[in-house]
Structure formats: C-alpha cells, structure tokens
Design an enzyme around this catalytic site. Sequence first.
Site, mmCIF file in Angstrom:
data_model
loop_
_atom_site.group_PDB
_atom_site.id
_atom_site.type_symbol
_atom_site.label_atom_id
_atom_site.label_comp_id
_atom_site.label_asym_id
_atom_site.label_seq_id
_atom_site.Cartn_x
_atom_site.Cartn_y
_atom_site.Cartn_z
ATOM 1 N N ASP A 15 -79.967 4.245 49.094
ATOM 2 C CA ASP A 15 -80.605 5.529 49.383
ATOM 3 C C ASP A 15 -80.389 6.495 48.219
ATOM 4 O O ASP A 15 -79.308 6.522 47.619
ATOM 5 C CB ASP A 15 -80.003 6.097 50.670
ATOM 6 C CG ASP A 15 -80.842 7.195 51.282
ATOM 7 O OD1 ASP A 15 -81.980 6.912 51.685
ATOM 8 O OD2 ASP A 15 -80.363 8.339 51.348
ATOM 9 N N GLU A 78 -83.976 3.691 45.990
ATOM 10 C CA GLU A 78 -84.925 4.715 46.439
ATOM 11 C C GLU A 78 -84.911 5.843 45.414
ATOM 12 O O GLU A 78 -83.874 6.475 45.186
ATOM 13 C CB GLU A 78 -84.532 5.255 47.810
ATOM 14 C CG GLU A 78 -85.544 6.274 48.321
ATOM 15 C CD GLU A 78 -84.997 7.199 49.397
ATOM 16 O OE1 GLU A 78 -85.792 7.659 50.218
ATOM 17 O OE2 GLU A 78 -83.775 7.472 49.390
#
Length: 342
Positions: A15, A78
């Site tokens: 993330d 990401e």
Amino acid sequence: MRFWLRKGVDGFRVDVIWHLIKDAEFRDNPPNPDYREGRPPHEKILPLHSTDQAEVHEVIAEMRRVVDEFDSRVLIGEIYLPLERLVAYYGKDLTGAHLPFNFALLSAPWNARSIEKIIFEYESVLPAGAWPNWVLGNHDRPRVASRVGRAQARVAAMLLLTLRGTPTLYYGDEIGMHQMAIAPEQVRDPFEKNVPGIGVGRDGCRTPMQWDATRYAGFSTSTPWLPLADDFRNENVANLGAGAASILSLYKALIGLRKKLPQLVSGNYVPIAADGDLLLYRRQSEGKAITIALNLGAEPVSIASDAADLSGEILLSTFLDREGERIQGAVDLRGDEGVIIG
C-alpha cells in the site's frame, strides 16, 4: 516478508509504497496554493517532503531482494504518480517493484484520443525490459461501469485485456457492478466520516460481491458491512455465468483468447492511426499479428480494411455474436462495440 513467503503467498501488494520514506530533516511540506476550503485538510499542503523520496528506492530494492529469494513471486507497489515518475519504481536495472501499479486509466477521459495518448506516453517512458501493467478499477475510485457507462464497460474490458502487460481486474467489474449510493447512516469509510458530503467516500465501490440471488447475494449469511446493490438478484455471478452474451461471458472469452494467443501476452503494441471515437492498435510477435478495433462512441463506424491493413476474421466481438466473420473490404463496428481481428 519471509514468514509469509515461506507460507506460500505469491507475493505482496504494498500500500502507498511511495510514502514509505519521509524527509530525513523532517522539513515541513509547503502550502498548496490551489487548496480550496471544504476539501480534506491533507490537501492544504504539497507532499514534497513526505512522499516519493529518493531513499524509498533503496527500501524497495531491499524488499525485492527478499522476494527474489523465493521462486516465482511478485512485488507490486500502489503508486499514484505521473507516468514519468511512476516508472522509476521499477528500480535501477529493474531491481525495484515488478509491477508499479499504472492507474492512468482510472482517471482518463473516456475518449479514443485521450486513451491513445496515455498508452503512447506510458510505453515511451517504460525502462528497457520493464513489464507494463494496466488497472481499470480499484477500491479507491468509482466503478468502471459507472464511470464510462454499462455499454462502454464491455469495450473497457476488451481494452484492458488486449493491452501489452499484466491486466488487473477489480472484483465485481467482471459482472458489471456499478457504483452504489451510500446513505449517511451506512457510511463506513473514515475518509467520508471525517469530511462528509464532498464526494471522497469510497464505500460505493466496496459493496459486497454479488455471487447469487440469495438474501445476502451469497457473500455472507448475515447482514454485510455495506449494503447490497438493488439489482443483485439479477446481476450476479450465477445468473451472468449462464448468459451466453453477458459481460461475465465476455471476460471469460477475453481471458481465453489471452491464453490461446501469444500475441496478446508477449506481442508488441503497435498503434494504428485513427480518428474520432475509434481506437486501433495491433499486437504482434514472431511475424503474427492481431488487430484490436474499439469504438468508444455510441454511433456506428466503418473502417476500410485496406486503409488499416486488416485481414482475416473476427475472433471476438464485445457483443459475442460475430466470431468467425470474415473481413471483406471494410469492418463495420456498431456503437459501443470492440472487435479482435486475426
């Protein structure tokens, strides 16, 4: 990481990987001169010293070395950055993330020339040997069926699964799930709770997967965290899987073609000049080529087969009703139709 890799996970999707390192001197971020009152507080500053720091690539390279200790694993990052900065996350000599997520399609204006430009720019800045990837939907942005419309969602599926690189599917897009309106009392997303009513809530694209027509759509046996879409009794995997012309059947057919045709996996991307709502490109490898023609508009279009050097037959239409049709003189596309020709 090694603990999970030994357990057999296929890899990691990290993330906000470009946020991992902050400025060593802890300098304040500068104010954002374009901030508008009412927007989320974090937008008041520009993240100059808290994201995309040079040292982050050392951390990612270390993570990659761990992943590479194990066979056939993947490191995905990401990253929401402009393409020219995004590709730096492949790392020096491709020792960074295998796949820095390319989210360009999530916010692209849905017209042929804009998308053609994005593909060209991305292909142009990829490091030598880097493997591209494309993302059409995710947990942070409105559903593709709502962004581009149900008819164009089928064209978007053909685009995603015929571009060069790894396609990333977001759950539910394969059955055309749409963006849900979430009532204030149903909100779960902390972002929306903190700054309500300005359109930052992400619950609308996170509603339960619609497996079947049972009470909770086969997702759970009790009330789910978020509400179900009103159409789940019809728009679900069980129903659409039985429909020969459904969007789910289209996704299956596209995936089947990728497995069958090496051009769709390893072939080069070759753009073909086109105008208006038409997007044309070729995927070719070892002297074999297939052509993808996508009508991003609602009106029919006709392509002279000699002008685009088209030959052969239609392998697949987004309407799933033209397989085997021979190309003779011209290729006529209906509104909101895409075809693969080989």
